[in-house]
Design an enzyme around this catalytic site. Structure first.
Site, short mmCIF file in Angstrom:
data_model
loop_
_atom_site.label_atom_id
_atom_site.label_comp_id
_atom_site.label_asym_id
_atom_site.label_seq_id
_atom_site.Cartn_x
_atom_site.Cartn_y
_atom_site.Cartn_z
N HIS A 275 42.96 66.76 33.92
CA HIS A 275 43.20 65.31 33.88
C HIS A 275 44.30 64.98 32.88
O HIS A 275 45.23 64.23 33.17
CB HIS A 275 41.92 64.57 33.48
N ARG B 299 26.71 68.41 36.64
CA ARG B 299 26.18 69.78 36.59
C ARG B 299 26.02 70.25 35.14
O ARG B 299 25.09 70.99 34.84
CB ARG B 299 27.12 70.73 37.36
N ARG C 132 29.26 81.88 32.52
CA ARG C 132 29.08 81.26 31.20
C ARG C 132 27.88 81.83 30.46
O ARG C 132 27.77 81.70 29.23
CB ARG C 132 28.94 79.74 31.36
N LYS D 172 41.33 74.96 25.10
CA LYS D 172 40.79 73.63 25.44
C LYS D 172 39.38 73.46 24.90
O LYS D 172 39.04 72.41 24.31
CB LYS D 172 40.84 73.42 26.95
N ASP E 274 42.89 69.17 29.51
CA ASP E 274 42.36 69.73 30.75
C ASP E 274 43.25 69.28 31.90
O ASP E 274 44.36 68.78 31.68
CB ASP E 274 40.90 69.31 30.94
N PRO F 261 42.28 67.77 23.26
CA PRO F 261 41.97 68.67 24.38
C PRO F 261 42.80 68.35 25.61
O PRO F 261 42.94 67.18 25.98
CB PRO F 261 40.48 68.42 24.63
N ASN G 8 35.09 74.86 33.76
CA ASN G 8 35.14 74.83 35.23
C ASN G 8 33.86 74.22 35.81
O ASN G 8 33.27 74.76 36.74
CB ASN G 8 35.36 76.24 35.80
#
Length: 261
Positions: free
Chosen positions: A219, A119, A157, A198, A217, A215, A114
């Site tokens: 997208h 970042r 996290r 993922k 996600d 993977p 997320n």
């Protein structure tokens, strides 16, 4: 040393979301930290200037850039009738799956949850700064306090990173993962707190070079829904599905909007 290398583009890899500590220096030049070393590479068309000698290049960087894999042959496997995948591999033609340090990949993709690429890069820079510039070891994260990591902007996290540190301080834990098949490694990674399907696939693909890992996600979900409503042809692309996923991901992230009419 200088080499001419086909099917390699540094910008494609830098922007692809598989590695997060490369530092762009301008003029198609990147500073690349890996395995306790630092390499500077400048790209001029298909010619690459590496800031190392031939011995170090052959011992470390040849494998890191996966130069012994024939990516032209992989791209040639794309079905001519698959217009989307043809466009994706043509757009991201210089993509390669790096052979990165496994522990760095585990940390990076726990941080990636997320999150967005700028970042993630900042989070990893801050984690390294906490260790005096070095990438934090499993022992360092096991000993860290979650609140200390949360202060770096890692949010929930932080707890996952501490748990991963504790898990991988166990003797032989990383080597055991390296010895596993893709299904075994995926299952073992899912046992680590905070590692979902993922993230486990990302670690398998980018940290263990299991190139059948795929993977998914947001997208990739959108790509599959729009272009492969009957399912992606995994059987046709056995042995390279994860590489093709990277072409599709990169194209969706950077190129498909430009290609739209």
């Amino acid at each position: 040393m200088q080499l001419s290398i086909p099917d390699l583009d540094l910008r494609h890899i830098y922007e692809s979301g598989q590695c997060f500590r490369w530092e762009p220096l301008g003029q198609d030049t990147y500073r690349i930290p890996a395995f306790g070393r630092t390499l500077t590479v400048r790209q001029t068309d298909g010619v690459f200037d590496f800031s190392c000698g031939a011995g170090e290049f052959d011992a470390l960087w040849r494998s890191y850039f996966d130069l012994d894999t024939d990516y032209a042959a992989i791209k040639a496997r794309v079905a001519p009738r698959d217009a989307y995948l043809q466009a994706a591999e043509a757009y991201g033609w210089g993509m390669r799956i790096l052979r990165q340090d496994l522990w760095e990949v585990i940390v990076s993709f726990i941080v990636s949850q997320n999150n967005n690429i700028p970042r993630i890069r900042k989070n990893l820079r801050d984690l390294c700064a906490m260790q005096g510039g070095a990438f934090p070891t499993p022992a360092a994260l096991a000993a860290a306090q979650p609140e200390t990591l949360r202060a770096l902007g890692l949010g929930y996290r932080a707890e996952y990173l501490c748990a991963a540190g504790a898990h991988f301080t166990q003797a032989g834990a990383l080597d055991a993962l390296r010895a596993m098949s893709y299904p075994e490694a995926h299952t073992a990674l899912r046992a680590v707190k905070g590692v979902g399907p993922k993230v486990a696939d990302c670690i398998c693909l980018f940290g263990l070079h299991h190139v059948d890992a795929f993977p998914v996600d947001t997208h990739v979900k959108q790509i599959l829904s729009a272009h492969y409503p009957k399912g992606f042809p995994f059987r046709r692309y056995a042995g390279c599905a994860g590489i093709l996923q990277q072409y599709m991901f990169y194209y969706d992230l950077h190129g498909s909007a430009q290609a739209a009419p």
